[in-house]
Scaffold this motif. Structure first.
Motif, mmCIF file in Angstrom:
data_model
loop_
_atom_site.group_PDB
_atom_site.id
_atom_site.type_symbol
_atom_site.label_atom_id
_atom_site.label_comp_id
_atom_site.label_asym_id
_atom_site.label_seq_id
_atom_site.Cartn_x
_atom_site.Cartn_y
_atom_site.Cartn_z
ATOM 1 N N LYS A 260 71.522 13.661 61.284
ATOM 2 C CA LYS A 260 71.392 13.562 59.652
ATOM 3 C C LYS A 260 72.529 12.331 59.319
ATOM 4 N N LYS A 261 72.540 11.610 60.032
ATOM 5 C CA LYS A 261 73.089 9.888 60.030
ATOM 6 C C LYS A 261 72.056 9.002 59.163
ATOM 7 N N ARG A 262 71.691 8.625 58.346
ATOM 8 C CA ARG A 262 71.704 7.964 57.651
ATOM 9 C C ARG A 262 70.273 7.843 56.345
ATOM 10 N N LEU A 263 70.930 9.357 56.747
ATOM 11 C CA LEU A 263 69.928 9.655 56.133
ATOM 12 C C LEU A 263 70.369 10.636 54.102
ATOM 13 N N ARG A 264 70.444 10.502 53.285
ATOM 14 C CA ARG A 264 71.139 11.176 51.929
ATOM 15 C C ARG A 264 70.266 12.179 51.407
ATOM 16 N N MET A 265 71.215 13.206 51.319
ATOM 17 C CA MET A 265 71.398 14.415 51.324
ATOM 18 C C MET A 265 71.347 15.159 49.677
ATOM 19 N N ASP A 266 71.314 13.654 48.776
ATOM 20 C CA ASP A 266 70.765 13.831 46.897
ATOM 21 C C ASP A 266 69.182 13.549 47.240
ATOM 22 N N VAL A 267 68.153 13.663 47.734
ATOM 23 C CA VAL A 267 66.706 13.020 47.907
ATOM 24 C C VAL A 267 66.858 14.406 48.116
ATOM 25 N N ASN A 268 65.992 14.769 47.156
ATOM 26 C CA ASN A 268 64.478 15.749 47.442
ATOM 27 C C ASN A 268 62.735 15.367 47.343
ATOM 28 N N ARG A 269 62.351 15.667 48.503
ATOM 29 C CA ARG A 269 60.779 15.284 48.409
ATOM 30 C C ARG A 269 60.063 16.891 47.966
ATOM 31 N N ASN A 270 61.073 17.545 47.736
ATOM 32 C CA ASN A 270 59.909 18.382 46.861
ATOM 33 C C ASN A 270 58.857 18.030 45.923
ATOM 34 N N PRO A 271 57.465 18.808 46.176
ATOM 35 C CA PRO A 271 56.981 17.821 45.048
ATOM 36 C C PRO A 271 57.034 18.026 43.320
ATOM 37 N N ALA A 272 57.558 19.168 43.618
ATOM 38 C CA ALA A 272 56.966 19.816 42.048
ATOM 39 C C ALA A 272 58.880 18.891 41.549
ATOM 40 N N SER A 273 59.967 18.522 42.034
ATOM 41 C CA SER A 273 60.768 18.035 41.841
ATOM 42 C C SER A 273 61.323 16.734 42.982
ATOM 43 N N ILE A 274 60.657 15.444 43.243
ATOM 44 C CA ILE A 274 60.883 15.062 43.572
ATOM 45 C C ILE A 274 62.184 13.947 42.828
ATOM 46 N N VAL A 275 63.180 13.312 43.958
ATOM 47 C CA VAL A 275 64.238 12.463 43.826
ATOM 48 C C VAL A 275 64.018 11.817 44.612
ATOM 49 N N GLY A 276 64.329 10.317 45.139
ATOM 50 C CA GLY A 276 64.287 9.195 45.030
ATOM 51 C C GLY A 276 65.670 8.767 45.055
ATOM 52 N N GLY B 258 73.307 26.265 61.328
ATOM 53 C CA GLY B 258 74.311 26.834 60.944
ATOM 54 C C GLY B 258 74.887 25.850 59.915
ATOM 55 N N SER B 259 74.420 24.498 60.292
ATOM 56 C CA SER B 259 74.815 23.234 58.902
ATOM 57 C C SER B 259 73.990 22.983 57.434
ATOM 58 N N LYS B 260 75.365 22.201 56.462
ATOM 59 C CA LYS B 260 74.140 23.220 55.649
ATOM 60 C C LYS B 260 73.709 21.669 55.066
ATOM 61 N N ALA B 261 72.745 21.059 54.695
ATOM 62 C CA ALA B 261 72.076 19.980 54.811
ATOM 63 C C ALA B 261 70.709 19.998 53.341
ATOM 64 N N GLY B 262 70.785 18.935 52.486
ATOM 65 C CA GLY B 262 69.822 18.646 51.395
ATOM 66 C C GLY B 262 70.212 18.796 50.430
ATOM 67 N N VAL B 263 69.082 18.336 49.279
ATOM 68 C CA VAL B 263 69.430 18.403 48.175
ATOM 69 C C VAL B 263 69.944 19.818 47.278
ATOM 70 N N ASN B 264 69.996 20.709 48.199
ATOM 71 C CA ASN B 264 70.527 22.340 48.016
ATOM 72 C C ASN B 264 71.767 22.807 48.414
ATOM 73 N N ASP B 265 71.719 21.915 49.911
ATOM 74 C CA ASP B 265 73.339 22.359 49.995
ATOM 75 C C ASP B 265 72.796 23.926 50.906
ATOM 76 N N GLU B 266 71.499 24.236 51.600
ATOM 77 C CA GLU B 266 70.814 24.793 51.858
ATOM 78 C C GLU B 266 70.572 24.692 53.797
ATOM 79 N N THR B 267 71.122 26.390 54.674
ATOM 80 C CA THR B 267 71.986 26.555 55.565
ATOM 81 C C THR B 267 70.628 26.037 56.375
ATOM 82 N N ILE B 268 71.136 25.831 57.861
ATOM 83 C CA ILE B 268 69.746 25.304 58.461
ATOM 84 C C ILE B 268 69.765 26.228 59.669
ATOM 85 N N TYR B 269 68.462 26.647 59.791
ATOM 86 C CA TYR B 269 68.206 27.334 61.510
ATOM 87 C C TYR B 269 67.769 26.477 62.204
#
Length: 231
Positions: free
Chosen positions: A66-82, A30-41
């Motif tokens: 979640k600790k030490r991870l940046r939620m604004d990093v995107n590893r999707n090959p279509a739109s990588i953001v480091g 039920g947490s939200k995480a990632g660059v799109n703030d998606e709900t994790i099941y």
């Protein structure tokens, strides 16, 4: 305060009303995480690859770090953001926790020796910064204030929380001579049913492993140097 002693704790909604550090450090069902703030099941029947044991890299416990991870990093090959990643060498909080532990052992929860702060004051400041006890004057801390043994337990738990995933816990357990064999556990959440996972990973440390081995190269240098028992 141990969670099952917490007033208002609801086993059917175990993530509500918890220490704020839980949602800062851990991704749970039920947490939200990632660059799109998606709900994790994380449930094994959720249909998501984030579910327990769904893929080789899925969670085994029902939790993700979640600790030490940046939620604004995107590893999707279509739109990588480091983003920059920093590896801390020492944390200010660790220094305070080290002091609090030593101060409690030397002078008790409220003693200061020749210093300016007591163990109680340090732990109170750390918990307030984390958002613990700010609305109810932290009754569990006040209970521990009068008892050195309770304060020791609280300080050790604050180390467990504040320094989690920073490679301290194993060494702390050895230093305190506590159980190294505690089994890693988790929970599988499906349709609001919480199923404990009681044996995610078992540990099998022997008593002699409280002490590490002396490197063999050092034993060869000094004939009077005796290897630690068991190694």
């Amino acid at each position: 305060m141990p969670i099952r002693q917490k007033s208002g704790y609801n086993e059917s909604s175990p993530y509500e009303g918890r220490d704020p550090r839980l949602s800062l450090y851990i991704i749970y069902n039920g947490s939200k995480a990632g660059v799109n703030d998606e709900t994790i099941y994380t449930g094994s029947t959720s249909g998501s690859n984030d579910g327990v044991n769904r893929t080789e890299t899925s969670t085994r416990t029902g939790y993700y770090m979640k600790k030490r991870l940046r939620m604004d990093v995107n590893r999707n090959p279509a739109s990588i953001v480091g983003k920059p990643h920093y590896d801390p060498r020492i944390r200010y909080t660790e220094i305070f926790l080290n002091y609090a532990e030593a101060a409690n052992e030397a002078w008790g929860p409220t003693g200061k020796g020749t210093n300016n702060y007591s163990a109680y004051e340090i732990i109170k400041a750390i918990r307030e910064r984390a958002g613990v006890g700010t609305g109810n004057d932290d009754p569990y801390l006040e209970e521990c204030k009068a008892d050195k043994d309770k304060m020791r337990e609280l300080i050790r738990n604050e180390r467990r929380l504040e320094l989690c995933f920073e490679s301290f816990r194993f060494w702390d357990l050895r230093r305190w001579k506590l159980d190294l064999d505690e089994t890693a556990r988790g929970v599988d959440v499906n349709n609001n049913v919480y199923t404990p996972l009681n044996s995610v990973e078992e540990r099998a440390y022997q008593n002699y492993m409280q002490y590490g081995p002396i490197p063999y190269s050092e034993i060869l240098k000094y004939s009077n140097l005796i290897q630690n028992k068991g190694w």
